[in-house]
Design a protein around this motif. Structure first.
Motif, PDB file in Angstrom:
ATOM      1  N   ARG A 132     -21.880  28.978 -19.378  1.00  0.00           N
ATOM      2  CA  ARG A 132     -22.362  29.689 -20.564  1.00  0.00           C
ATOM      3  C   ARG A 132     -22.738  28.727 -21.697  1.00  0.00           C
ATOM      4  O   ARG A 132     -23.728  28.940 -22.409  1.00  0.00           O
ATOM      5  N   ASN A 133     -21.968  27.653 -21.862  1.00  0.00           N
ATOM      6  CA  ASN A 133     -22.106  26.810 -23.057  1.00  0.00           C
ATOM      7  C   ASN A 133     -22.899  25.528 -22.852  1.00  0.00           C
ATOM      8  O   ASN A 133     -23.250  24.874 -23.841  1.00  0.00           O
ATOM      9  N   TYR A 134     -23.168  25.150 -21.576  1.00  0.00           N
ATOM     10  CA  TYR A 134     -23.799  23.857 -21.335  1.00  0.00           C
ATOM     11  C   TYR A 134     -24.984  24.002 -20.388  1.00  0.00           C
ATOM     12  O   TYR A 134     -25.030  24.908 -19.556  1.00  0.00           O
ATOM     13  N   GLU A 135     -25.916  23.069 -20.511  1.00  0.00           N
ATOM     14  CA  GLU A 135     -27.080  23.024 -19.619  1.00  0.00           C
ATOM     15  C   GLU A 135     -26.713  22.278 -18.340  1.00  0.00           C
ATOM     16  O   GLU A 135     -27.236  21.195 -18.051  1.00  0.00           O
ATOM     17  N   ALA A 136     -25.815  22.866 -17.591  1.00  0.00           N
ATOM     18  CA  ALA A 136     -25.399  22.264 -16.329  1.00  0.00           C
ATOM     19  C   ALA A 136     -26.505  22.438 -15.289  1.00  0.00           C
ATOM     20  O   ALA A 136     -27.151  23.486 -15.225  1.00  0.00           O
ATOM     21  N   ASP A 137     -26.702  21.419 -14.462  1.00  0.00           N
ATOM     22  CA  ASP A 137     -27.683  21.501 -13.377  1.00  0.00           C
ATOM     23  C   ASP A 137     -27.042  21.865 -12.045  1.00  0.00           C
ATOM     24  O   ASP A 137     -27.694  21.816 -10.998  1.00  0.00           O
ATOM     25  N   GLY A 138     -25.782  22.225 -12.101  1.00  0.00           N
ATOM     26  CA  GLY A 138     -25.057  22.628 -10.911  1.00  0.00           C
ATOM     27  C   GLY A 138     -23.572  22.619 -11.224  1.00  0.00           C
ATOM     28  O   GLY A 138     -23.144  22.139 -12.273  1.00  0.00           O
ATOM     29  N   ILE A 139     -22.774  23.172 -10.300  1.00  0.00           N
ATOM     30  CA  ILE A 139     -21.322  23.171 -10.433  1.00  0.00           C
ATOM     31  C   ILE A 139     -20.735  22.557  -9.160  1.00  0.00           C
ATOM     32  O   ILE A 139     -21.049  22.985  -8.048  1.00  0.00           O
ATOM     33  N   PHE A 140     -19.868  21.561  -9.350  1.00  0.00           N
ATOM     34  CA  PHE A 140     -19.184  20.889  -8.242  1.00  0.00           C
ATOM     35  C   PHE A 140     -17.700  21.190  -8.377  1.00  0.00           C
ATOM     36  O   PHE A 140     -17.059  20.818  -9.362  1.00  0.00           O
ATOM     37  N   LEU A 141     -17.142  21.898  -7.385  1.00  0.00           N
ATOM     38  CA  LEU A 141     -15.735  22.283  -7.389  1.00  0.00           C
ATOM     39  C   LEU A 141     -14.999  21.521  -6.297  1.00  0.00           C
ATOM     40  O   LEU A 141     -15.438  21.508  -5.142  1.00  0.00           O
ATOM     41  N   ASP A 142     -13.890  20.915  -6.660  1.00  0.00           N
ATOM     42  CA  ASP A 142     -13.269  19.909  -5.787  1.00  0.00           C
ATOM     43  C   ASP A 142     -11.893  20.345  -5.279  1.00  0.00           C
ATOM     44  O   ASP A 142     -11.209  21.148  -5.908  1.00  0.00           O
ATOM     45  N   ILE A 143     -11.552  19.781  -4.128  1.00  0.00           N
ATOM     46  CA  ILE A 143     -10.233  19.923  -3.500  1.00  0.00           C
ATOM     47  C   ILE A 143      -9.990  21.390  -3.131  1.00  0.00           C
ATOM     48  O   ILE A 143      -8.994  22.020  -3.524  1.00  0.00           O
ATOM     49  N   VAL A 144     -10.910  21.958  -2.378  1.00  0.00           N
ATOM     50  CA  VAL A 144     -10.794  23.352  -1.963  1.00  0.00           C
ATOM     51  C   VAL A 144     -11.023  23.458  -0.457  1.00  0.00           C
ATOM     52  O   VAL A 144     -11.558  22.549   0.180  1.00  0.00           O
ATOM     53  N   GLY A 145     -10.618  24.572   0.097  1.00  0.00           N
ATOM     54  CA  GLY A 145     -10.800  24.836   1.510  1.00  0.00           C
ATOM     55  C   GLY A 145      -9.848  25.931   1.949  1.00  0.00           C
ATOM     56  O   GLY A 145      -9.074  26.470   1.152  1.00  0.00           O
ATOM     57  N   VAL A 146      -9.912  26.265   3.221  1.00  0.00           N
ATOM     58  CA  VAL A 146      -8.974  27.231   3.791  1.00  0.00           C
ATOM     59  C   VAL A 146      -7.631  26.525   3.935  1.00  0.00           C
ATOM     60  O   VAL A 146      -7.511  25.537   4.660  1.00  0.00           O
ATOM     61  N   ARG A 147      -6.598  27.012   3.237  1.00  0.00           N
ATOM     62  CA  ARG A 147      -5.306  26.334   3.177  1.00  0.00           C
ATOM     63  C   ARG A 147      -4.204  27.177   3.825  1.00  0.00           C
ATOM     64  O   ARG A 147      -4.091  28.382   3.548  1.00  0.00           O
ATOM     65  N   GLU A 148      -3.390  26.545   4.625  1.00  0.00           N
ATOM     66  CA  GLU A 148      -2.143  27.161   5.058  1.00  0.00           C
ATOM     67  C   GLU A 148      -1.218  27.250   3.856  1.00  0.00           C
ATOM     68  O   GLU A 148      -0.959  26.254   3.182  1.00  0.00           O
ATOM     69  N   CYS A 149      -0.722  28.421   3.549  1.00  0.00           N
ATOM     70  CA  CYS A 149       0.089  28.578   2.351  1.00  0.00           C
ATOM     71  C   CYS A 149       1.125  29.690   2.527  1.00  0.00           C
ATOM     72  O   CYS A 149       0.802  30.777   3.006  1.00  0.00           O
ATOM     73  N   TYR A 150       2.363  29.371   2.108  1.00  0.00           N
ATOM     74  CA  TYR A 150       3.456  30.336   2.127  1.00  0.00           C
ATOM     75  C   TYR A 150       4.053  30.491   0.730  1.00  0.00           C
ATOM     76  O   TYR A 150       5.264  30.646   0.574  1.00  0.00           O
ATOM     77  N   CYS A 151       3.164  30.444  -0.286  1.00  0.00           N
ATOM     78  CA  CYS A 151       3.643  30.696  -1.643  1.00  0.00           C
ATOM     79  C   CYS A 151       4.073  32.155  -1.754  1.00  0.00           C
ATOM     80  O   CYS A 151       3.809  32.980  -0.864  1.00  0.00           O
ATOM     81  N   ALA A 152       4.716  32.491  -2.868  1.00  0.00           N
ATOM     82  CA  ALA A 152       5.218  33.852  -3.034  1.00  0.00           C
ATOM     83  C   ALA A 152       4.099  34.879  -2.954  1.00  0.00           C
ATOM     84  O   ALA A 152       4.266  35.969  -2.380  1.00  0.00           O
ATOM     85  N   SER A 153       2.928  34.550  -3.523  1.00  0.00           N
ATOM     86  CA  SER A 153       1.811  35.500  -3.499  1.00  0.00           C
ATOM     87  C   SER A 153       1.323  35.757  -2.087  1.00  0.00           C
ATOM     88  O   SER A 153       1.071  36.908  -1.692  1.00  0.00           O
TER      89      SER A 153
END
Length: 659
Positions: A141-162
């Motif tokens: 919304r606030n910046y003239e970004a030419d793209g968004i790069f989101l890091d350290i993501v993927g399908v994760r094995e997880c047993y958190c409370a949620s």
């Protein structure tokens, strides 16, 4: 897609102050010009969780007093440099400290040192996701970004409370890992969908990439969650020199714009004061071009915000060459005779064990052999069109289920041929071979290692009983098979009560049955030869496979005198009515513990090329030099000589419109 990108990390502790105090617009611009950079990924939020701009969705770094993100975007745009914006998604240490209930929880754990420095991975199935989305929305919304790069993501094995609570609410048993997998897949898909909705609400169609360090072969659904792909593959950072060609040869046929991401570091991310040799960056960026990719080089900005002149001089040594070459590299399609069906793509290998698992031994060994043998190939998955290739390779562990059986049977019926090794070709759920390969299965081979005696002289080694270290299968010849080589058993397997010499038992000379068999459908080799080559690198393995391919592919598209450490690809720019043949030559050496480096690049002279292409060629020249080369074309056979190859040389073959 811009071809000369920099990925600028900036993961900066709150224990450091005066953040960005030495940033200067003119100096920032000068460094981008020195590096011939045309796109730089700048940062909104780092792994530590801090924002580098005024923020209501996050907290600005306590040591920063101005809008560093905005200043960088303005400076870059003033000189026509694009600015995708980086946000750490999987790591946010500021929130992780205050919300440990949001951490990704492995099923087994707890032995890690509490005081080990490092980040904690956050689960996207927690309230953290809404916070992350608000941070993304604020940037878009606030910046003239030419793209968004989101890091350290993927399908994760997880047993958190949620995750555990959601599973139980759905009637799932969290103790059943297989039963939990759909939840983890759904969590990631929900995250990518909501990111797309968030971005499009403010800037429809803005490029978005979700980085997990590896593009999983066979998961086109995951790849399709991105607008483009960035193949993170730092050879000295754990990925090695096998990973990028394997990943790129899979990605290019998918038709998605992509780039190859290496780093300027001697080792990997976060190495301040580390620099690789300029020749390494020259080679690595050229390798991207040769595989149809744009280029990205990783850097990390010093906390005070001044761009490092040595770094951008280093980057500029490579990007000056890329800039001169990129017109011959846009919108190119790889030309391939052979399809390598990836073990990862077929579901027989999971890339979840770190960098080494990103390649996998069977896939890595096969790509290494094919590259060294100058075979033109693609890496394919179960959705690929096999009919586009003369030969399909099933490496080591491709067991056959009913859908793959139908696909391969149709391919063979139209004249295709297979090269299968080891377990490949066996039914997944029953005994025996699924296809007629001229053999019957007689069970797993009880001896390891054992010996292979070819019934033909090998190119460099002649005829002998050669040790093969990998797992093997016992086979018997049928009436449709022709034996090309035999197995010889050792006297016995090495054991505490029966051993011989330093390593393993010599050949007894006893016949162990066929070792390589040819049939109308192709050739079968009875060992996991590609895994063996990845681990041991024995010349006999490569020469055995290349001999088999010479029989399956008697008239390949390309032949060359370039030696094994050279790489050759052939790209087609159909819109320009031309082929572009790439040749590279460099020899990585191991220095230190597990670090491969390129330093010296020696020129190679008088490299002969023979191509078979259907179009009538009217001009052949070296690029970017635009120096004409003498050539001869007789029917589809075209020959020419590259007088000198230093690191990377392109040869352009222009043709008229086909009749």
């Amino acid at each position: 897609m811009r071809f000369r990108q920099v990925h600028l990390d900036f993961h900066t502790s709150e224990a450091i102050d005066r953040i960005g105090s030495r940033f200067e617009k003119e100096q920032f611009q000068q460094m981008l010009k020195l590096g011939h950079v045309d796109s730089i990924t700048v940062f909104s939020k780092c792994h530590h969780g801090w924002a580098y701009h005024p923020s209501e969705a996050n907290r600005i770094h306590p040591g920063l007093t101005f809008d560093l993100l905005g200043a960088m975007i303005e400076a870059a745009h003033d000189i026509d440099v694009k600015t995708p914006v980086y946000l750490s998604a999987g790591f946010d240490e500021r929130l992780a400290v205050s919300h440990p209930e949001w951490w990704v929880r492995p099923r087994y754990g707890g032995s890690e040192d509490l005081f080990r420095p490092g980040y904690h991975l956050l689960c996207l199935n927690t309230p953290y996701l809404d916070i992350l989305l608000s941070q993304i929305a604020e940037v878009v919304r606030n910046y003239e970004a030419d793209g968004i790069f989101l890091d350290i993501v993927g399908v994760r094995e997880c047993y958190c409370a949620s995750c555990v609570a959601e599973a139980r609410a759905e009637g799932l048993d969290p103790r059943d890992a297989e039963g939990m997998k759909p939840l983890w897949e759904r969590t990631y898909a929900n995250y990518t969908r909501r990111v797309r909705e968030t971005v499009d609400a403010h800037n429809p169609g803005l490029p978005v990439f979700h980085n997990g360090g590896h593009i999983r072969r066979g998961r086109r659904d995951l790849a399709g969650m991105n607008t483009h792909l960035e193949l993170e593959s730092l050879p000295t950072g754990g990925w090695g020199y096998d990973h990028f060609p394997l990943s790129a040869r899979y990605v290019q046929p998918l038709g998605t714009p992509f780039l190859g991401m290496t780093g300027k570091f001697h080792t990997t991310w976060g190495e301040f004061g580390g620099y690789k040799h300029p020749n390494a960056l020259r080679y690595e960026t050229a390798l991207s071009l040769a595989h149809g990719a744009a280029c990205s080089i990783g850097d990390q900005l010093h906390p005070l915000g001044r761009m490092d002149e040595a770094t951008y001089g280093l980057i500029g040594s490579a990007y000056a060459e890329v800039k001169a070459k990129e017109e011959w590299c846009r919108d190119a399609a790889n030309v391939a005779d052979v399809a390598l069906l990836s073990v990862e793509a077929a579901g027989s290998h999971a890339a979840d064990g770190g960098h080494d698992s990103f390649t996998g031994q069977a896939d890595a060994g096969a790509v290494r052999m094919l590259t060294e043998g100058h075979i033109l190939f693609d890496v394919v998955d179960l959705e690929s069109d096999f009919d586009a290739y003369q030969v399909v390779i099933l490496p080591d562990r491709i067991r056959i289920d009913e859908p793959l059986h139908a696909k391969l049977s149709a391919y063979l019926a139209q004249g295709g041929r297979l090269l299968a090794t080891g377990e490949s070709g066996l039914w997944a759920d029953r005994d025996g071979f699924a296809l007629d390969l001229g053999i019957r299965h007689a069970g797993a081979n009880p001896y390891r290692p054992d010996y292979y005696r070819p019934l033909h002289p090998l190119a460099s080694l002649g005829e002998a009983a050669f040790v093969f270290y990998s797992e093997g299968q016992r086979i018997e010849l049928t009436e449709t098979g022709t034996e090309l080589g035999r197995r010889e058993d050792p006297y016995f397997n090495r054991d505490a009560f029966a051993f011989c010499s330093h390593q393993h038992t010599p050949s007894s000379g006893r016949d162990g049955g066929p070792g390589m068999v040819e049939s109308r459908n192709g050739i079968y080799i009875a060992w996991n030869v590609f895994e063996d080559y990845a681990v041991k690198g024995s010349l006999v393995l490569k020469e055995t496979v290349l001999y088999a391919l010479s029989r399956l592919l008697p008239e390949p598209t390309l032949r060359t005198t370039l030696k094994a450490q050279g790489t050759v690809t052939l790209q087609k720019q159909a819109s320009k009515s031309r082929y572009v043949q790439h040749a590279l030559y460099a020899s990585p050496v191991r220095r230190g513990k597990g670090v491969e480096v390129i330093e010296d690049i020696l020129p190679v002279y008088h490299v002969s090329m023979e191509l078979r292409i259907p179009e009538a060629v009217n001009a052949v020249y070296m690029a970017p030099q635009r120096k004409p080369l003498d050539f001869k074309q007789d029917g589809e056979k075209l020959t020419y000589v590259i007088p000198e190859l230093e690191c990377h040389q392109m040869v352009v073959l222009e043709y008229g419109e086909p009749e």
